[in-house]
Design a protein around this motif. Structure first.
Motif, PDB file in Angstrom:
ATOM      1  N   MET A  37       0.812  -1.213   0.000  1.00  0.00           N
ATOM      2  CA  MET A  37       0.000   0.000   0.000  1.00  0.00           C
ATOM      3  C   MET A  37       0.851   1.271   0.000  1.00  0.00           C
ATOM      4  O   MET A  37       0.350   2.355  -0.299  1.00  0.00           O
ATOM      5  CB  MET A  37      -0.922   0.017   1.227  1.00  0.00           C
ATOM      6  CG  MET A  37      -2.093  -0.947   1.166  1.00  0.00           C
ATOM      7  SD  MET A  37      -3.297  -0.556  -0.137  1.00  0.00           S
ATOM      8  CE  MET A  37      -4.036   0.967   0.507  1.00  0.00           C
ATOM      9  N   LEU A  38       2.139   1.163   0.332  1.00  0.00           N
ATOM     10  CA  LEU A  38       2.967   2.359   0.473  1.00  0.00           C
ATOM     11  C   LEU A  38       3.091   3.162  -0.819  1.00  0.00           C
ATOM     12  O   LEU A  38       2.920   4.398  -0.797  1.00  0.00           O
ATOM     13  CB  LEU A  38       4.347   1.983   1.025  1.00  0.00           C
ATOM     14  CG  LEU A  38       4.334   1.366   2.439  1.00  0.00           C
ATOM     15  CD1 LEU A  38       5.736   0.951   2.844  1.00  0.00           C
ATOM     16  CD2 LEU A  38       3.745   2.354   3.451  1.00  0.00           C
ATOM     17  N   PRO A  39       3.360   2.543  -1.971  1.00  0.00           N
ATOM     18  CA  PRO A  39       3.398   3.346  -3.211  1.00  0.00           C
ATOM     19  C   PRO A  39       2.040   3.972  -3.538  1.00  0.00           C
ATOM     20  O   PRO A  39       1.981   5.099  -4.045  1.00  0.00           O
ATOM     21  CB  PRO A  39       3.810   2.325  -4.281  1.00  0.00           C
ATOM     22  CG  PRO A  39       4.447   1.201  -3.538  1.00  0.00           C
ATOM     23  CD  PRO A  39       3.763   1.142  -2.213  1.00  0.00           C
ATOM     24  N   TYR A  40       0.980   3.240  -3.248  1.00  0.00           N
ATOM     25  CA  TYR A  40      -0.366   3.777  -3.470  1.00  0.00           C
ATOM     26  C   TYR A  40      -0.589   5.010  -2.600  1.00  0.00           C
ATOM     27  O   TYR A  40      -1.143   6.028  -3.059  1.00  0.00           O
ATOM     28  CB  TYR A  40      -1.409   2.696  -3.157  1.00  0.00           C
ATOM     29  CG  TYR A  40      -2.841   3.158  -3.288  1.00  0.00           C
ATOM     30  CD1 TYR A  40      -3.494   3.112  -4.518  1.00  0.00           C
ATOM     31  CD2 TYR A  40      -3.541   3.638  -2.184  1.00  0.00           C
ATOM     32  CE1 TYR A  40      -4.813   3.545  -4.648  1.00  0.00           C
ATOM     33  CE2 TYR A  40      -4.856   4.073  -2.301  1.00  0.00           C
ATOM     34  CZ  TYR A  40      -5.483   4.015  -3.532  1.00  0.00           C
ATOM     35  OH  TYR A  40      -6.787   4.449  -3.664  1.00  0.00           O
ATOM     36  N   GLY A  90       2.772  10.465   6.508  1.00  0.00           N
ATOM     37  CA  GLY A  90       2.984   9.799   5.234  1.00  0.00           C
ATOM     38  C   GLY A  90       3.330   8.340   5.421  1.00  0.00           C
ATOM     39  O   GLY A  90       3.102   7.750   6.492  1.00  0.00           O
ATOM     40  N   PRO A  91       3.902   7.715   4.401  1.00  0.00           N
ATOM     41  CA  PRO A  91       4.224   6.294   4.466  1.00  0.00           C
ATOM     42  C   PRO A  91       5.090   5.912   5.660  1.00  0.00           C
ATOM     43  O   PRO A  91       4.996   4.781   6.154  1.00  0.00           O
ATOM     44  CB  PRO A  91       4.962   6.036   3.147  1.00  0.00           C
ATOM     45  CG  PRO A  91       4.439   7.079   2.217  1.00  0.00           C
ATOM     46  CD  PRO A  91       4.200   8.285   3.074  1.00  0.00           C
ATOM     47  N   ALA A  92       5.921   6.828   6.126  1.00  0.00           N
ATOM     48  CA  ALA A  92       6.796   6.502   7.255  1.00  0.00           C
ATOM     49  C   ALA A  92       5.989   6.126   8.494  1.00  0.00           C
ATOM     50  O   ALA A  92       6.426   5.280   9.289  1.00  0.00           O
ATOM     51  CB  ALA A  92       7.712   7.693   7.564  1.00  0.00           C
ATOM     52  N   LEU A  93       4.819   6.722   8.655  1.00  0.00           N
ATOM     53  CA  LEU A  93       3.970   6.378   9.801  1.00  0.00           C
ATOM     54  C   LEU A  93       3.485   4.941   9.690  1.00  0.00           C
ATOM     55  O   LEU A  93       3.472   4.199  10.683  1.00  0.00           O
ATOM     56  CB  LEU A  93       2.777   7.343   9.883  1.00  0.00           C
ATOM     57  CG  LEU A  93       1.880   7.130  11.105  1.00  0.00           C
ATOM     58  CD1 LEU A  93       2.542   7.681  12.359  1.00  0.00           C
ATOM     59  CD2 LEU A  93       0.514   7.790  10.887  1.00  0.00           C
ATOM     60  N   VAL A  94       3.092   4.545   8.501  1.00  0.00           N
ATOM     61  CA  VAL A  94       2.641   3.160   8.285  1.00  0.00           C
ATOM     62  C   VAL A  94       3.798   2.195   8.531  1.00  0.00           C
ATOM     63  O   VAL A  94       3.621   1.137   9.153  1.00  0.00           O
ATOM     64  CB  VAL A  94       2.084   2.995   6.858  1.00  0.00           C
ATOM     65  CG1 VAL A  94       1.630   1.550   6.624  1.00  0.00           C
ATOM     66  CG2 VAL A  94       0.926   3.958   6.614  1.00  0.00           C
ATOM     67  N   GLU A  95       4.978   2.552   8.079  1.00  0.00           N
ATOM     68  CA  GLU A  95       6.147   1.692   8.300  1.00  0.00           C
ATOM     69  C   GLU A  95       6.456   1.572   9.791  1.00  0.00           C
ATOM     70  O   GLU A  95       6.807   0.481  10.266  1.00  0.00           O
ATOM     71  CB  GLU A  95       7.350   2.264   7.543  1.00  0.00           C
ATOM     72  CG  GLU A  95       7.198   2.179   6.030  1.00  0.00           C
ATOM     73  CD  GLU A  95       8.380   2.790   5.291  1.00  0.00           C
ATOM     74  OE1 GLU A  95       8.682   3.977   5.559  1.00  0.00           O
ATOM     75  OE2 GLU A  95       8.988   2.097   4.475  1.00  0.00           O
ATOM     76  N   ARG A  96       6.302   2.659  10.531  1.00  0.00           N
ATOM     77  CA  ARG A  96       6.539   2.605  11.977  1.00  0.00           C
ATOM     78  C   ARG A  96       5.515   1.687  12.654  1.00  0.00           C
ATOM     79  O   ARG A  96       5.866   0.868  13.513  1.00  0.00           O
ATOM     80  CB  ARG A  96       6.479   4.003  12.581  1.00  0.00           C
ATOM     81  CG  ARG A  96       6.689   4.022  14.105  1.00  0.00           C
ATOM     82  CD  ARG A  96       7.098   5.408  14.593  1.00  0.00           C
ATOM     83  NE  ARG A  96       6.005   6.365  14.567  1.00  0.00           N
ATOM     84  CZ  ARG A  96       5.151   6.548  15.573  1.00  0.00           C
ATOM     85  NH1 ARG A  96       5.257   5.815  16.666  1.00  0.00           N
ATOM     86  NH2 ARG A  96       4.220   7.459  15.488  1.00  0.00           N
TER      87      ARG A  96
END
Length: 330
Positions: free
Chosen positions: A266-269, A314-320
């Motif tokens: 989902m990150l690129p999306y 952004g995506p960094a939050l999802v990665e965390r």
């Protein structure tokens, strides 16, 4: 690649207002390559009179995907169906099941169970307008109707108009006295009645909906002879339980991603959505249940819920948040 919607309807994720938008469907498609996905209900007046064509937007990766329409005017529904077909949907579905006040005031949704002749007219007009399949999602009856009398007549009359595929929510809708939320739980389920329709209408493709929460339940209905199963809230609140493994269990084709891999995919999306001016929370609100019942699920929900609304999220939050899940699983 477009997949056959009729085959995909062996397992479908129900249309759910405020939930099954394009972001939700993108996540669900990562978990299952084959399940049929539905839009939220889009009203024909909004498309035809309101010009709300943005409601038809979806990505090619979502196929097979069906557009659900609400309305009761045959000519208007035909035009809306044509717009949906031109947008590329694999199926056009007519809502004859929603019990909300707004739907009743517009003379569409579950109240149309009282007018099978009008539903037949609508279906005939829609079929005349498009080449993709036109289907109907209905209840077993409304208010004081006797489902064992009403449902066969409804299927017979609407089927004679050319509808070959029905999704039957195995509950009555009480249009007076129950809220839309209560209508999803309080009227008793009558799975046996839907099973009997399978025996009476051998030429129709019948899917069952209502109260189904597991792949095992879905498999059981298919093994009992029904053509398809539609899952609603369970697929949203615990998508991994319903959709991960669905391709193997229902379609005989191991596919779909694990929840961890789906989150990464989902990150690129998300990057694309943010670059177009979108907000992270618009996507991640559909991802909160991705790790339901697993170690780290609470931390995952907390990090996304507290942080996704921030302007710089952004995506960094999802990665965390994902690191919390994988750390707990180690």
């Amino acid at each position: 690649m477009k997949l056959n919607a009729k085959y995909a309807s062996r397992l479908a994720v129900a249309p759910m207002m405020d939930w099954t938008d394009t972001h939700c469907r993108t996540l669900h498609r990562l978990l299952s390559r084959h399940a049929l996905l539905y839009t939220e209900m889009v009203t024909a007046p909004a498309l035809v009179r309101g010009g709300a064509v943005h409601l038809l937007e979806f990505t090619p990766d979502e196929h097979p995907v069906a557009l659900q329409l609400g309305g009761s005017d045959p000519a208007e529904l035909a035009q809306a169906a044509r717009m949906g077909a031109q947008a590329g949907y694999d199926e056009i579905n007519l809502n004859v099941g929603c019990p909300s006040d707004r739907v009743q005031s517009g003379t569409f949704g579950a109240v149309l169970m009282k007018q099978p002749g009008l539903v037949a007219e609508c279906v005939a007009a829609m079929r005349e307008a498009v080449d993709v399949e036109v289907t109907v999602k209905c209840r077993i009856g409304v208010d004081d109707q006797k489902p064992e009398e009403v449902l066969p007549e409804f299927l017979s009359r609407v089927g004679a108009a050319g509808c070959e595929r029905f999704i039957i929510h195995a509950r009555k809708a009480w249009l007076q006295g129950l809220s839309p939320k209560e209508n999803r739980d309080i009227p008793p389920l009558d799975y046996d009645l839907v099973q009997r329709m399978r025996g009476l209408f051998g030429g129709l493709h019948l899917s069952i909906n209502g109260g189904i929460t597991t792949l095992a339940q879905a498999r059981g209905f298919l093994d009992a002879g029904l053509d398809g199963v539609m899952v609603g809230r369970a697929a949203y609140h615990d998508p991994a339980a319903v959709l991960v493994g669905a391709d193997a269990a229902i379609f005989g084709d191991p596919g779909g991603l694990s929840p961890e891999d789906a989150a990464r995919a989902m990150l690129p999306y998300i990057e694309t959505h943010l670059s177009a001016g979108g907000k992270l929370s618009q996507v991640t609100r559909h991802m909160l249940g991705l790790f339901q019942g697993r170690p780290g699920a609470r931390a995952w929900r907390r990090i996304l819920s507290e942080g996704a609304h921030r302007p710089d999220a952004g995506p960094a939050l999802v990665e965390r948040a994902l690191r919390e899940v994988t750390a707990r699983a180690a």
